[in-house]
Write a protein that holds these residues in place. Structure first.
Motif, PDB file in Angstrom:
ATOM      1  N   THR A  66     -34.968 -14.412 -46.593  1.00 44.35           N
ATOM      2  CA  THR A  66     -35.158 -15.562 -47.477  1.00 44.35           C
ATOM      3  C   THR A  66     -35.997 -15.194 -48.695  1.00 44.35           C
ATOM      4  N   GLU A  67     -36.889 -14.205 -48.529  1.00 44.66           N
ATOM      5  CA  GLU A  67     -37.733 -13.774 -49.645  1.00 44.66           C
ATOM      6  C   GLU A  67     -37.005 -12.786 -50.542  1.00 44.66           C
ATOM      7  N   ALA A  68     -36.157 -11.947 -49.924  1.00 48.18           N
ATOM      8  CA  ALA A  68     -35.501 -10.881 -50.689  1.00 48.18           C
ATOM      9  C   ALA A  68     -34.220 -11.332 -51.360  1.00 48.18           C
ATOM     10  N   GLY A  69     -33.764 -12.539 -51.066  1.00 48.19           N
ATOM     11  CA  GLY A  69     -32.531 -13.022 -51.675  1.00 48.19           C
ATOM     12  C   GLY A  69     -31.279 -12.685 -50.894  1.00 48.19           C
ATOM     13  N   HIS A  70     -31.449 -12.095 -49.693  1.00 51.80           N
ATOM     14  CA  HIS A  70     -30.270 -11.793 -48.880  1.00 51.80           C
ATOM     15  C   HIS A  70     -29.758 -13.032 -48.150  1.00 51.80           C
ATOM     16  N   MET A  71     -30.633 -14.024 -47.978  1.00 57.51           N
ATOM     17  CA  MET A  71     -30.227 -15.323 -47.430  1.00 57.51           C
ATOM     18  C   MET A  71     -29.971 -16.250 -48.612  1.00 57.51           C
ATOM     19  N   GLN A  72     -28.775 -16.799 -48.665  1.00 56.64           N
ATOM     20  CA  GLN A  72     -28.407 -17.668 -49.771  1.00 56.64           C
ATOM     21  C   GLN A  72     -27.919 -19.006 -49.249  1.00 56.64           C
ATOM     22  N   MET A  73     -27.948 -19.988 -50.149  1.00 59.31           N
ATOM     23  CA  MET A  73     -27.392 -21.284 -49.817  1.00 59.31           C
ATOM     24  C   MET A  73     -26.010 -21.408 -50.450  1.00 59.31           C
ATOM     25  N   ALA A 133     -25.317 -28.285 -47.690  1.00 59.92           N
ATOM     26  CA  ALA A 133     -25.946 -26.972 -47.821  1.00 59.92           C
ATOM     27  C   ALA A 133     -25.782 -26.192 -46.518  1.00 59.92           C
ATOM     28  N   LEU A 134     -25.343 -24.931 -46.639  1.00 61.29           N
ATOM     29  CA  LEU A 134     -25.125 -24.073 -45.473  1.00 61.29           C
ATOM     30  C   LEU A 134     -25.706 -22.688 -45.743  1.00 61.29           C
ATOM     31  N   CYS A 135     -26.434 -22.144 -44.751  1.00 64.45           N
ATOM     32  CA  CYS A 135     -27.046 -20.823 -44.917  1.00 64.45           C
ATOM     33  C   CYS A 135     -26.008 -19.724 -44.749  1.00 64.45           C
ATOM     34  N   ARG A 136     -26.073 -18.721 -45.635  1.00 65.87           N
ATOM     35  CA  ARG A 136     -25.199 -17.557 -45.547  1.00 65.87           C
ATOM     36  C   ARG A 136     -26.070 -16.310 -45.688  1.00 65.87           C
ATOM     37  N   ALA A 187     -34.306 -27.138 -55.250  1.00 69.96           N
ATOM     38  CA  ALA A 187     -34.280 -26.373 -56.505  1.00 69.96           C
ATOM     39  C   ALA A 187     -32.853 -26.289 -57.057  1.00 69.96           C
ATOM     40  N   ASP A 188     -31.880 -26.044 -56.179  1.00 72.08           N
ATOM     41  CA  ASP A 188     -30.481 -25.951 -56.630  1.00 72.08           C
ATOM     42  C   ASP A 188     -29.968 -27.303 -57.110  1.00 72.08           C
ATOM     43  N   LYS A 189     -30.398 -28.366 -56.457  1.00 72.51           N
ATOM     44  CA  LYS A 189     -29.989 -29.710 -56.890  1.00 72.51           C
ATOM     45  C   LYS A 189     -30.507 -29.992 -58.296  1.00 72.51           C
ATOM     46  N   LYS A 243     -14.019 -24.485 -49.733  1.00 72.10           N
ATOM     47  CA  LYS A 243     -14.924 -23.813 -48.813  1.00 72.10           C
ATOM     48  C   LYS A 243     -16.353 -23.962 -49.336  1.00 72.10           C
ATOM     49  N   ALA A 244     -17.308 -23.512 -48.577  1.00 74.26           N
ATOM     50  CA  ALA A 244     -18.694 -23.519 -49.044  1.00 74.26           C
ATOM     51  C   ALA A 244     -18.851 -22.478 -50.137  1.00 74.26           C
ATOM     52  N   LEU A 245     -19.490 -22.870 -51.254  1.00 72.71           N
ATOM     53  CA  LEU A 245     -19.562 -22.031 -52.455  1.00 72.71           C
ATOM     54  C   LEU A 245     -21.005 -21.701 -52.813  1.00 72.71           C
ATOM     55  N   PRO A 246     -21.234 -20.488 -53.357  1.00 73.34           N
ATOM     56  CA  PRO A 246     -22.553 -20.206 -53.939  1.00 73.34           C
ATOM     57  C   PRO A 246     -22.813 -21.155 -55.099  1.00 73.34           C
ATOM     58  N   LEU A 247     -24.067 -21.235 -55.535  1.00 69.70           N
ATOM     59  CA  LEU A 247     -24.453 -22.227 -56.527  1.00 69.70           C
ATOM     60  C   LEU A 247     -23.635 -22.113 -57.813  1.00 69.70           C
ATOM     61  N   ASP A 248     -23.484 -20.923 -58.349  1.00 68.74           N
ATOM     62  CA  ASP A 248     -22.761 -20.776 -59.610  1.00 68.74           C
ATOM     63  C   ASP A 248     -21.302 -21.194 -59.471  1.00 68.74           C
ATOM     64  N   GLN A 249     -20.676 -20.801 -58.345  1.00 69.50           N
ATOM     65  CA  GLN A 249     -19.278 -21.186 -58.150  1.00 69.50           C
ATOM     66  C   GLN A 249     -19.142 -22.694 -57.925  1.00 69.50           C
ATOM     67  N   LEU A 250     -20.160 -23.294 -57.271  1.00 72.63           N
ATOM     68  CA  LEU A 250     -20.132 -24.749 -57.091  1.00 72.63           C
ATOM     69  C   LEU A 250     -20.170 -25.452 -58.446  1.00 72.63           C
TER      70      LEU A 250
END
Length: 863
Positions: free
Chosen positions: A604-611, A629-632, A669-671, A828-835
């Motif tokens: 979660t700190e390194a950015g490997h966990m994304q929403m 929101a779903l964790c990936r 933050a994403d919202k 499908k569930a999308l990363p923030l930019d694709q959403l």
């Protein structure tokens, strides 16, 4: 512990304080008005302790100023002692204690052995016992007994013996308590003391389930109360008689005893204690299955009483209330009484453990003192010997018990001479034997199997047998009955062929060593074990249905075999099978699993966990107004790690709280970022069921969201409410007040309870995809879905359908009036930019949302 066992202390105080007041021989010869106030305090002590307290306080103010120093201090000590007695009678031991301490201080450092001094010590002992300070209470009783012996006061010696017997009663050592109560009767006879002793003997024999002896002693206590002319005391004894009949299952006799009690009480039948008579009447009605009458009685018990703050007198009545309300279908009330019952049972166990520790400590103190006496005699140290003997006399009544002085004196001497090796052996026994059930422990199982593997060279199987619904069964039966259940199950398992060792490795979990390393043989033995384990067990007159789930392993290392067998239980539960052989491949590398949670939080700190966010389509407006929101997790070393792998482990290790807090912060933050891009949509976050009732998590969420909760949705499942609905509702209400909206997730797959739907402050109902996918082909699924939509709308909730994958389903949902659609067919569930890009595109080509419109999934599907 039953309330009638505890109320014995009340009766003892009533009779003994009355006796103290009537028989106290004043060590201070004075005249009125001080003497009149002291006498008034003593006279009113039994019937009206509040008035007695006022007279004792007034007496303190009336102490003549012309008394010399010693006389004045004794007068003040008498007034303080009587105030402490009155405070104790009023149920205020914490306020009584400093008054008794003040009385002792006024008598000086080395007081002359007088009755007043001993009476103050006795009062101190009673107060300390009530506050749970059993060790200090015993010391005070010992000192009082020594003074009473010195002045030849046999009546007061009997009072001390009864008081010590009551500590054995607290410790649930009823046989020893009976010895002290019996010795008190033999030492001094009068009506007041007989009443208390016979009542206490009746209570002790009832606890031992020796009902004929118990009834005999209650009858003698009742005769003493009649001789005293006290209707109130007669009613209290009859209440105990009624409880005895309840314990033996004679409901009619219990009702008759209650009727007699009300008749004996007369005008005082409306007193506070009479609520317990109504409780016994309710228990009798419950025993007959007359639930409406039982409810009437139990409501009288708890009328005006705060359930969450009741004391030990109400323990059994909480248990009865839970069963009454459960039978009537009033589950919320039943649960609240079960919680109170569990709280008081836990307190009772702690109280009993404290009393036991004090008794054991006193016995060891006496043994050590006796050893010192023997050494001093050998060395000829007369002065020190006299001091040691004096101290030993004070401890003798505890160490010896009643009626067996010489025998137990010898036992004390033996205890004193125990070597360190013997004590070490005792500790080893405690390590290998469960204190409550007497069954071998996990440590004993590992030790036994290691020895057998070493001797025979066979890696015999270990089975972990887990009692299904153990915590639920314990909450219903209570701690003592649950212990008895485990004892009986252990005995039953021990009778099965093929089992070489049975132990208790956790609450409701048994560890068993089988006699074979052959998987085919084990299969037959396990089936036999399941059949034996599944037979009902009679507990307290009730057949309790039990079942088990079993895990197996035969690793060479016994500690590892037990651990793996316990994991096998979880694997069996996951597979919905009654038993499973531990599967290392399915469980994974334990070392790697332990490190997974550390890696997860680092991700979660390194950015490997994304929403990622799955859009939700408003079917009425034809626009996307929300996203889930779903964790990936894409790990640099292991690649993609499925939520099915890390979410359950996060829940099991407690890391789910940190992960959810991070998810909420990231979603907010994403919202905010999407809003700046022109898309002010709501974001839904899944909240694990283990967190919904966690008050610390509830508060932490409020700290995180602050004033930014608008547009935030928490998705919870109904099952999250089951463990602690009151705490869960408290959290949900606080979140709603902060602006968070609530949605019920996976509706239809768990306990879809109308009671919870009515109670939960939710605005959205999410229907599980299993019902959605068949909506366009199955009439039954359409009926279920349509009725659910109508129900939700009637309750003021919107409906979201999950698992929407094609146009036919989308059309059917619109026709049925569904509000929102979500599924892979839409996106499908999308990363923030694709959403953000998806929402931009969807805005440019909105669909007509009315039934029969041409809007299709193909307009929105993500490529």
């Amino acid at each position: 512990m039953s309330w009638w066992k505890w109320i014995s202390g009340v009766l003892l105080a009533l009779a003994l304080m009355a006796g103290s007041a009537a028989h106290a021989q004043s060590d201070l010869q004075v005249v009125s008005p001080y003497a009149d106030a002291i006498e008034a305090a003593r006279t009113n002590m039994m019937s009206d302790p509040q008035t007695a307290l006022e007279h004792a306080q007034h007496a303190e103010q009336l102490v003549p100023v012309d008394f010399d120093g010693a006389t004045q201090e004794m007068a003040l000590a008498s007034a303080a002692w009587l105030q402490s007695e009155a405070m104790t009678r009023l149920g205020r031991p914490n306020e009584a204690l400093p008054l008794a301490e003040r009385a002792l201080a006024l008598l000086g450092v080395n007081p002359v052995p007088t009755k007043l001094y001993a009476d103050v010590l006795l009062s101190m002992g009673r107060i300390l016992k009530l506050t749970g300070e059993h060790g200090e209470a015993l010391e005070s009783f010992q000192n009082a007994f020594d003074v009473y012996v010195a002045i030849g006061e046999t009546r007061s010696q009997a009072i001390v013996l009864q008081s010590i017997g009551s500590i054995y009663n607290d410790a649930r050592q009823y046989d020893r308590a009976i010895e002290y109560f019996s010795d008190a009767v033999e030492r001094h006879r009068d009506t007041n003391l007989d009443l208390a002793a016979f009542n206490n003997l009746g209570n002790a024999y009832t606890a031992l389930e020796d009902y004929p002896h118990a009834l005999d002693y209650y009858t003698q206590a009742l005769a003493a109360a009649e001789e005293m002319g006290s209707g109130m005391l007669q009613a209290r004894i009859l209440n105990n008689v009624a409880s005895l009949h309840i314990a033996s299952g004679d409901w009619q006799a219990a009702d008759m005893a209650v009727d007699q009690a009300f008749a004996a009480a007369g005008e005082t039948s409306g007193a506070e204690w009479s609520r317990f008579l109504w409780g016994v009447r309710a228990q009798a009605a419950l025993g007959r299955g007359e639930y409406a009458a039982a409810r009437t009685g139990i409501e009288r018990v708890f009328d005006g009483v705060e359930i969450s703050a009741t004391n030990h007198h109400f323990t059994d009545f909480h248990d009865s209330a839970a069963r009454i309300y459960e039978a009537l279908g009033e589950y919320e009330l039943a649960i609240s009484h079960l919680r109170a019952f569990k709280r008081l049972e836990d307190d009772g166990r702690e109280f009993a453990a404290n009393a036991n520790s004090a008794l054991i400590g006193a016995q060891f103190d006496f043994a050590a003192q006796d050893l010192q006496i023997q050494q001093l005699r050998a060395e000829g140290l007369a002065r020190d010997l006299a001091l040691a003997q004096s101290e030993a006399r004070q401890r003798m009544i505890i160490a010896s018990g009643a009626g067996g002085l010489m025998l137990l004196l010898l036992i004390g001497m033996v205890l004193a001479m125990l070597s360190f090796r013997a004590r070490a052996r005792l500790m080893r026994e405690q390590l290998n034997i469960d204190a409550e059930t007497g069954l071998p422990t996990r440590h004993a199982l590992v030790r036994r199997r290691n020895r057998d593997v070493s001797d025979d060279g066979l890696n015999t199987f270990v089975a972990a047998v887990n009692l299904n619904r153990a915590s639920h069964i314990e909450s219903l039966l209570g701690f003592a009955n649950f212990v008895e259940l485990q004892k009986q199950l252990g005995a039953r398992l021990g009778d099965i062929d093929g089992l070489t060792f049975v132990s208790l490795i956790g609450p409701g979990e048994f560890g068993i060593q089988l006699d074979t390393d052959d998987e085919l043989v084990v299969e037959d033995e396990i089936n036999e074990l399941l059949r034996a384990f599944g037979r009902p067990i009679m507990i307290d007159g009730v057949d309790v249905d039990v079942s088990a789930t079993i895990g197996l392993d035969n690793s060479a290392d016994s500690e590892m075999a037990v651990r793996n067998a316990m994991i096998g239980v979880s694997q069996a539960e996951d597979q919905s099978t009654p038993h499973a052989l531990y599967n290392e491949r399915r469980f994974g590398d334990p070392t790697e699993n332990l490190s997974l949670m550390t890696r997860m939080m680092a991700a979660t700190e390194a950015g490997h966990m994304q929403m990622h966010y799955q859009p939700k389509l408003d079917l009425r407006r034809g626009v996307f107004t929300a996203a889930e929101a779903l964790c990936r997790w894409n790990d640099p070393e292991r690649g993609y790690i499925s939520p099915d792998n890390f979410i359950p482990q996060a829940e099991g290790t407690g890391k789910i709280r940190e992960l959810t807090e991070w998810t909420v912060r990231q979603a907010m933050a994403d919202k905010a970022h999407l809003a700046r891009m022109g898309h002010d949509i709501s974001i839904a976050v899944n909240v694990s069921g283990v967190l919904v009732a966690d008050p610390k998590f509830g508060q932490r969420i409020l700290e995180i969201v602050g004033f930014g909760a608008s547009g935030l949705i928490f998705e919870i499942t109904e099952t999250a409410m089951m463990s602690n609905p009151d705490k869960a509702i408290h959290n949900l209400d606080r979140w709603v007040d902060a602006g968070i909206k609530l949605a019920i997730d996976d509706y239809g797959t768990g306990f879809s309870s109308l009671a919870y739907l009515k109670r939960l402050p939710c605005e959205e109902l999410k229907v599980d995809q299993v019902f959605v996918k068949g909506a366009h082909t199955s009439a039954k699924d359409r009926t279920l879905l349509k009725s659910t939509i109508d129900l939700a709308h009637n309750l003021g909730m919107s409906v979201t359908a999950e698992g929407v994958e094609d146009d036919d389903i989308l059309t059917a949902l619109r026709v049925m009036g569904c509000d929102v659609a979500q599924g892979y067919g839409l996106s499908k569930a999308l990363p923030l930019d694709q959403l953000r890009q998806f929402l931009d595109q969807a805005r440019q080509r909105p669909t007509e949302a009315a039934p029969g419109s041409s809007g299709t999934i193909s307009q929105f599907r993500t490529r």
